[in-house]
Design an enzyme around this catalytic site. Structure first.
Site, PDB file in Angstrom:
ATOM      1  N   GLU A   1     -29.910 -37.440   1.387  1.00 53.58           N
ATOM      2  CA  GLU A   1     -30.481 -37.894   0.122  1.00 53.58           C
ATOM      3  C   GLU A   1     -30.280 -39.400   0.001  1.00 53.58           C
ATOM      4  OE1 GLU A   1     -30.119 -37.080  -4.687  1.00 53.58           O
ATOM      5  OE2 GLU A   1     -28.309 -37.087  -3.424  1.00 53.58           O
TER       6      GLU A   1
ATOM      7  N   ASP B   1     -25.522 -35.041   0.387  1.00 51.87           N
ATOM      8  CA  ASP B   1     -25.710 -35.480  -0.993  1.00 51.87           C
ATOM      9  C   ASP B   1     -25.274 -36.931  -1.168  1.00 51.87           C
ATOM     10  OD1 ASP B   1     -26.098 -34.919  -3.922  1.00 51.87           O
ATOM     11  OD2 ASP B   1     -23.955 -35.399  -3.947  1.00 51.87           O
TER      12      ASP B   1
END
Length: 561
Positions: A298, A262
């Site tokens: 990401e 993330d």
């Protein structure tokens, strides 16, 4: 480097012990957004299955033997556990609910799942981690999770989990201990990591800067770019890195196959070199625990920045350049006139990303949990949604499908909660249905037909996905092959490519017009003499081949070999 310790020193198939390390421990309370075939003989690493994925054929003549290679190329299904399937009637999705739906996932043709955060948290979305070595009790116990992993593996499905390393929860004991220590310091006294190691895990400063928030009861500030409840972590800290290595040991030891990293773009703002070093360190550490470990990161940015992050030599970056309303997939599906541009984009990704990491695995997708759903970008009937799915499922690498995309679920407005609505298993039977996130628009009907109805309709969006996934699972060239454009067959609504992998070449021909059928003459091209391997068409109309004359109905994609 912006972040530092600062003080005086500043269809057709489907689709993670806190302070000193990790142990099973007890579940901590959490209650629930921050702000995102070949027909050749196969090798022993290849698993050939011919009965595991079923399809609604409806006269379809081209179903081939499955040729699924057991490697890191996968068809991934993104699951927000909270909204996916409720096994115990409390309105919240859970691990056991996901386990109950593994057969559905496998039958759709998915052989990988990505679980959004599953660790104890104070929020419904769980991107603020309180304990990195436990599961959130809303989702179930460690034993429930282990059972999910085992059952997935029994079905040939790999499991990756969200790994939140940019920030923790403000309720994480690391942060609480650090803040308690700061409160003991005199006005001119500097923090000493030998006294409190956790003070080095975060970015503290006596200067209030953009994105910094005050530590209550002190004149110290901490960085929290996303939210005040999510203090940013200091990944320069060797002690913190040692913590994360123990955390990786814990989850890999449970059988987790990979991590979705993330917010990798934000480990250090505007410092690609540092962020790449972090990814490279962590990935290579995980490889020492599992040689087949997979990582997808990401990096919500343009193509050139994504390419720069492949300099980390980690396997995958989500291809944000390909997704969204202005990406080449949706543009082609919406207009019907950008087939050649779609092909050009695929070749551009191949050339650009491979320059930085020859072993990259692209990770394209249509939408995710931070974006309005693809059905909002392509409203109306399902023809454009089918076409977008077909384009995605013929791209290289690992396609990621957000739960509910296969049935055309929509979102509403811009609230994150409304992008994460309950999976609709049925409109008439509430078995397994969740209540969805608190604050979501529960009166919004996100889809006109649930899974149960669409499974019975051979022409449904779900069955279109199922066929597309089946075709990927029959033809490993689609995910792995080197793309070459067949320029003579490309125009605004028509395009053709070849993909070559391990000495085997297939052709893919696209007709993105949703109005007009096309006749494609394969003579004097690299596709001449090939046969139909499979096809997808938005209406179900047949693709035919007579000699080198290919007849393609509106909105169709044909695979040749």
């Amino acid at each position: 480097m912006k972040k530092k310790f600062l003080s005086s020193i500043l269809i057709i198939g489907l689709v993670a012990s806190l302070l000193g390390g990790c142990g099973n421990g007890q579940n901590a309370p959490g209650n629930g957004t921050p702000q995102s075939e070949s027909e050749q003989t196969t090798e022993s690493s290849q698993v050939t299955e011919d009965t595991e994925q079923t399809t609604a054929t409806d006269g379809y003549q081209y179903e081939q033997e499955l040729n699924i290679i057991d490697d890191n190329y996968r068809n991934y299904y993104e699951i927000f556990v909270y909204s996916f399937c409720d096994s115990d009637g409390d309105g919240i999705g859970d691990f056991n609910g996901v386990t109950e739906k593994l057969d559905y996932i496998k039958d759709m043709g998915f052989n990988g799942i990505w679980l959004m955060p599953i660790m104890p948290s104070t929020t419904y979305h769980k991107y603020d981690v309180v304990d990195y070595c436990d599961t959130d009790p809303q989702y179930g116990t460690i034993d429930d999770f282990k059972n999910l992993i085992n059952e997935a593996h029994n079905r040939g499905i790999r499991v990756i989990i969200d790994f939140v390393m940019n920030h923790s929860s403000s309720q994480n004991p690391w942060f609480l201990e650090a803040c308690s220590y700061l409160k003991t310091l005199g006005e001119d006294e500097e923090p000493d990591a030998s006294v409190c190691p956790y003070v080095d895990y975060y970015h503290f400063s006596k200067v209030g800067m953009d994105g910094y928030r005050q530590v209550s009861g002190t004149d110290w500030y901490y960085e929290g770019q996303f939210d005040y409840i999510m203090p940013d972590l200091n990944l320069e800290s060797e002690a913190l890195r040692a913590e994360f290595e123990k955390i990786a040991d814990f989850w890999i030891g449970l059988g987790v196959d990979g991590f979705r990293m993330d917010a990798a773009l934000h480990y250090e703002e505007d410092d690609t070199d540092f962020n790449n070093e972090v990814l490279n360190w962590f990935y290579n550490y995980c490889l020492t625990k599992n040689p087949d470990f997979y990582m997808v990161s990401e990096v919500w940015a343009a193509q050139t920045t994504i390419a720069d992050y492949y300099g980390s030599l980690t396997p995958s970056m989500f291809n944000f350049a390909a997704c969204g309303a202005e990406g080449p997939i949706i543009k082609a599906a919406r207009s019907g006139k950008n087939a050649s541009k779609f092909v050009d984009a695929m070749i551009s990704y191949q050339n650009t990303y491979s320059q930085k990491n020859p072993d990259y695995i692209d990770a394209p997708f249509l939408s995710n949990h931070d974006q309005v759903r693809v059905a909002n970008s392509l409203p109306g009937d399902n023809s454009k949604l089918k076409l977008a799915a077909g384009l995605l499922l013929t791209m290289s690498g690992n396609p990621f499908v957000y739960y509910g995309e296969e049935i055309g679920m929509q979102s509403t407005g811009q609230k994150d909660e409304n992008k994460r609505l309950p999976m609709v298993w049925s409109l008439t039977d509430d078995t397994g249905m969740t209540a969805g996130p608190q604050g979501s628009d529960k009166s919004f009907q996100s889809v006109s037909k649930g899974v149960d109805e669409q499974e019975q309709d051979a022409t449904s969006l779900l069955n279109f996905y199922k066929r597309g996934l089946r075709i990927r699972n029959e033809n490993p060239e689609i995910a792995r092959g080197t793309i070459e454009k067949v320029s003579s067959l490309c125009n605004s609504s028509q395009a053709a490519i070849t993909k070559t992998y391990d000495g085997s070449t297939i052709g893919i021909v696209y007709n993105t017009s949703l109005e007009d059928a096309v006749t494609v003459d394969l003579t004097d091209t690299d596709l001449a003499g090939m046969n139909i391997r499979g096809y997808m068409s938005v209406t179900g109309a047949e693709v035919t081949l007579d000699g080198n004359t290919l007849e393609m109905p509106a909105g169709s994609i044909c695979i040749l070999k």
